[in-house]
Design a protein around this motif. Sequence first.
Motif, PDB file in Angstrom:
ATOM      1  N   PRO A 138      85.014  11.586  -4.142  1.00 52.64           N
ATOM      2  CA  PRO A 138      84.675  12.977  -4.411  1.00 52.64           C
ATOM      3  C   PRO A 138      83.680  13.051  -5.580  1.00 52.64           C
ATOM      4  CG  PRO A 138      87.028  12.730  -4.108  1.00 52.64           C
ATOM      5  CD  PRO A 138      86.452  11.341  -4.166  1.00 52.64           C
TER       6      PRO A 138
ATOM      7  N   ASN B 217      82.971  14.937   0.357  1.00 41.19           N
ATOM      8  CA  ASN B 217      84.137  15.283   1.148  1.00 41.19           C
ATOM      9  C   ASN B 217      84.303  14.289   2.296  1.00 41.19           C
ATOM     10  OD1 ASN B 217      86.308  16.659   2.202  1.00 41.19           O
ATOM     11  ND2 ASN B 217      85.277  18.636   2.300  1.00 41.19           N
TER      12      ASN B 217
ATOM     13  N   ILE C   9      88.862  11.268   0.131  1.00 36.21           N
ATOM     14  CA  ILE C   9      90.123  11.822  -0.369  1.00 36.21           C
ATOM     15  C   ILE C   9      91.168  10.726  -0.509  1.00 36.21           C
ATOM     16  CG2 ILE C   9      91.954  13.486   0.084  1.00 36.21           C
ATOM     17  CD1 ILE C   9      89.185  14.682  -0.682  1.00 36.21           C
TER      18      ILE C   9
ATOM     19  N   LEU D 278      85.401  19.783  -5.408  1.00 38.06           N
ATOM     20  CA  LEU D 278      85.981  18.477  -5.710  1.00 38.06           C
ATOM     21  C   LEU D 278      85.351  17.819  -6.941  1.00 38.06           C
ATOM     22  CD1 LEU D 278      86.246  17.006  -2.078  1.00 38.06           C
ATOM     23  CD2 LEU D 278      88.116  17.849  -3.504  1.00 38.06           C
TER      24      LEU D 278
ATOM     25  N   ALA E 262      88.104  16.720  -9.325  1.00 40.92           N
ATOM     26  CA  ALA E 262      89.289  16.303  -8.577  1.00 40.92           C
ATOM     27  C   ALA E 262      90.059  15.168  -9.241  1.00 40.92           C
ATOM     28  CB  ALA E 262      88.888  15.891  -7.159  1.00 40.92           C
TER      29      ALA E 262
END
Length: 433
Positions: A11, A14, A19, A53, A56
Amino acid sequence: MKILVIATQLPPYNGSGNIRALNYINYLSRLGHQIDAIGVQYPKNAIAYDPQLEDAFDKKVNVYRIKPGFLYRFFYRKKNNKLNLNNTKSASINNTIKGKISVFIKNTFVIPDAFMLWIYPAYKFAKKLVKKRDYDIIFSIHETPSSHLVAYLLKRKFNKIRWVGYWSDPWNGDSLRDNRFVFKKYIEEKIENKIVKKIDKLLFTTEKTKKLYINKYGLNKSKASVVFRGYDKKIYIESMRKSIESLEGLQKNKLNILHLGTIYHTLRDIGPLCAALDLLKREDIKLYNLLNILFIGQFENYDDQRKLQNHSNVNVFPLVPYEQALQYTVKADVLLLYGNKKSTQVPGKVYEYLGSPAIILTLLGDAQDELNTIMENVEKGPVILNNEKEIYLELKKLSEAYFNNNLNKNWMKPVDKYEWENVVKDLEMKLIN
């Protein structure tokens, strides 16, 4: 422990692989490890760049971003500022001449991937960090192979540091990379062979991929393990608070069926679904009109997208930010999960789907699909082969059960085994041993 993570895909880009890496890093940090990560300074106009993000990573994690080099600008997809959920044609990856030329060049001349000019600057920066921090482990994540090359250079310089590498997909042996130019394939196999010989531990996403590498490179079985992906229960609970009206495309009083992510033409055949919908339209038009099917993401082949859009009960939307994608995941009634044809891999989204209260309709790519191993061991919905007749019958069964309020309640429970906290404790053990 002090761990240096090297990954090209992190991130604010995406995607399920990004993730996954984010949560590996954050949860290892929460387990008390000191984590530094070297990634890529992505262009903000890239289609996969998600501003939500940007923050994140946990505060204790140090993330260092290195510019990808001028070559990368020829390969990444740029955002269309006019893009909206009704501008569906742009959701296809290769529907332009420029896109096709870019893919040809990447498959023919770029070794190992679009981040090739990032490798040496990332290595130089990492070398300085290693001298300062005295790391216990270098953890390189293959998404993409350039990450392993940086780690390989570090291991040659600092041989005493333990090096663990993670393969999200087979670098050589993945059906998505079969169209590489023969010389590129030859060089990359030589490079991977050197990496495998130098690395201390290899981690894979499936047993099939692990066996592929053990057999191909003559690995000691103790040198390879399988690790999983997971989902964050807290985020899913937050996402449940969103109303269905706030998510464009979802409809009340209809059975909302959702597919998130990319449809790779060589791996995921949408033909049987289209044929099943044609049959349903002829046999039961009322039921056909009660289905609301959404595809949110990208298509490798525009013809696949066009075929789906020929159906009045199918809508195709482009990529959405990660947080919004999770909201769709928990608000849909049924999640459509495609397995991969002739592959050792499973789609990363399966683990995110497992955290949703929605039912999962799994379409196996073939009888040997590795996805079957996972879905047989969880109770989340029907698991069938991707063919017209079986899809037609399951759509009828699910629809009738839904509108008669007779769905299997066990299918609507998240699978606790794959919460990130549990997954990363397993990863921690395999990094050390």
